[in-house]
Design a protein around this motif. Structure first.
Motif, PDB file in Angstrom:
ATOM      1  N   PHE A  86      53.108  67.282  50.716  1.00  0.00           N
ATOM      2  CA  PHE A  86      52.959  66.412  51.890  1.00  0.00           C
ATOM      3  C   PHE A  86      53.763  65.129  51.717  1.00  0.00           C
ATOM      4  N   VAL A  87      53.695  64.516  50.536  1.00  0.00           N
ATOM      5  CA  VAL A  87      54.433  63.278  50.275  1.00  0.00           C
ATOM      6  C   VAL A  87      55.931  63.516  50.375  1.00  0.00           C
ATOM      7  N   SER A  88      56.398  64.672  49.913  1.00  0.00           N
ATOM      8  CA  SER A  88      57.826  64.996  49.988  1.00  0.00           C
ATOM      9  C   SER A  88      58.301  65.012  51.437  1.00  0.00           C
ATOM     10  N   PHE A  89      57.527  65.664  52.311  1.00  0.00           N
ATOM     11  CA  PHE A  89      57.859  65.671  53.737  1.00  0.00           C
ATOM     12  C   PHE A  89      57.766  64.264  54.320  1.00  0.00           C
ATOM     13  N   LEU A  90      56.701  63.552  53.977  1.00  0.00           N
ATOM     14  CA  LEU A  90      56.475  62.228  54.534  1.00  0.00           C
ATOM     15  C   LEU A  90      57.598  61.263  54.176  1.00  0.00           C
ATOM     16  N   GLN A  91      58.017  61.266  52.904  1.00  0.00           N
ATOM     17  CA  GLN A  91      59.070  60.348  52.479  1.00  0.00           C
ATOM     18  C   GLN A  91      60.414  60.686  53.111  1.00  0.00           C
ATOM     19  N   ALA A  92      60.699  61.977  53.287  1.00  0.00           N
ATOM     20  CA  ALA A  92      61.927  62.368  53.983  1.00  0.00           C
ATOM     21  C   ALA A  92      61.881  61.893  55.427  1.00  0.00           C
ATOM     22  N   ARG A 123      61.241  52.418  48.054  1.00  0.00           N
ATOM     23  CA  ARG A 123      60.112  53.166  48.627  1.00  0.00           C
ATOM     24  C   ARG A 123      60.174  54.634  48.215  1.00  0.00           C
ATOM     25  N   LEU A 124      61.348  55.227  48.364  1.00  0.00           N
ATOM     26  CA  LEU A 124      61.520  56.640  47.999  1.00  0.00           C
ATOM     27  C   LEU A 124      61.406  56.838  46.495  1.00  0.00           C
ATOM     28  N   LEU A 125      62.075  55.981  45.737  1.00  0.00           N
ATOM     29  CA  LEU A 125      62.079  56.102  44.282  1.00  0.00           C
ATOM     30  C   LEU A 125      60.673  56.007  43.702  1.00  0.00           C
ATOM     31  N   MET A 126      59.928  54.982  44.073  1.00  0.00           N
ATOM     32  CA  MET A 126      58.615  54.740  43.485  1.00  0.00           C
ATOM     33  C   MET A 126      57.608  55.819  43.854  1.00  0.00           C
ATOM     34  N   ASN A 127      57.658  56.288  45.091  1.00  0.00           N
ATOM     35  CA  ASN A 127      56.732  57.350  45.487  1.00  0.00           C
ATOM     36  C   ASN A 127      56.949  58.613  44.670  1.00  0.00           C
ATOM     37  N   MET A 128      58.191  58.980  44.421  1.00  0.00           N
ATOM     38  CA  MET A 128      58.454  60.209  43.683  1.00  0.00           C
ATOM     39  C   MET A 128      58.202  60.028  42.184  1.00  0.00           C
ATOM     40  N   MET A 129      58.425  58.831  41.662  1.00  0.00           N
ATOM     41  CA  MET A 129      58.102  58.569  40.258  1.00  0.00           C
ATOM     42  C   MET A 129      56.598  58.651  40.019  1.00  0.00           C
TER      43      MET A 129
END
Length: 255
Positions: free
Chosen positions: A230-236, A181-187
């Protein structure tokens, strides 16, 4: 005759996640990870070095972040007693992932420290070990695995099937889903930013200046950069809250 110099169009490329090592030992992603870690440590040291009863702006920001994880995740899901036990872990996971994620929007780095599998896998492995440790410490080995694999109230004839499903769900799917989940969102975030800004570069040099196409792709790039924050905060947040949920489930008497 006017010759128009066109810049090379650099579209999204999976090779971005496997950069050539600098000086034969370190890559751009490694540098992003080291810088994010150093910056996080520096901020925490400076922000907590001289704590005062009436906090200044810097201390207030640090306390706000700590309070968000403490009250919104640790105490809310685990209660005050267990929340205090696992608070250092949850704070480390949240702020570690957040700062690694945010390197994806830093000019000159432009790639998140969590966009290669190593970093998400380490965080997932830590969460995996901790929730198993927490359950075994409270219930013992036999009772922990019994509660995890065969929830209360399951008919005895269905117990073997349920046990297999729970084994895969709890001990395989959880760490894999945390990692991917974390990997794919940041890629995907990196791919989109490369697409928008490289398109801006292409259209700008193709038509010798800003046009509707270059201005449009540039605006999309800026907008998506803000979305990536926003995605960075959300994924953390999602990673941390799932870790807390898994710990809470392992501590529960039956689940």
């Amino acid at each position: 005759m006017t010759i128009v110099r066109m810049a090379e169009f650099h579209g999204p490329d999976i090779a971005d996640f496997f950069p050539e090592p600098l000086f034969g030992v370190i890559t751009r992603i490694n540098i992003a990870q080291l810088l994010a870690t150093a910056l996080l440590v520096l901020i925490l040291v400076l922000g907590t070095r001289r704590l005062t009863v009436v906090p200044g702006r810097f201390q207030s920001v640090i306390e706000l972040g700590f309070g968000f994880v403490t009250n919104g995740i640790a105490y809310d899901l685990l209660g005050k007693k267990d929340g205090k036990r696992f608070l250092p872990l949850l704070l480390t996971i949240f702020f570690g992932i957040l700062f690694l994620n945010l390197t994806g929007i830093v000019p000159g780095i432009n790639i998140a420290g969590t966009s290669v599998i190593g970093a998400p896998l380490v965080f997932a492995a830590v969460a995996y070990v901790v929730f198993i440790y927490a359950g075994i410490k409270k219930h013992g080995v036999f009772r922990f695995f019994k509660n995890s694999l065969v929830p209360g109230g399951v008919p005895i004839l269905l117990a073997p099937i349920i046990a297999i499903i729970e084994l895969i769900s709890t001990f395989v799917v959880r760490p894999v889903s945390l990692t991917l989940r974390l990997l794919m969102n940041m890629m995907v975030g990196h791919f989109m930013l490369v697409l928008f800004f490289s398109a801006t570069n292409f259209f700008f040099f193709s038509f010798n200046g800003f046009t509707a196409l270059s201005a449009g792709t540039f605006a999309l790039g800026i907008g998506f950069t803000l979305f990536e924050v926003f995605v960075s905060f959300l994924q953390a947040y999602v990673f941390t809250i799932l870790t807390a949920v898994y710990i809470q489930l392992s501590l529960a008497d039956e689940h």
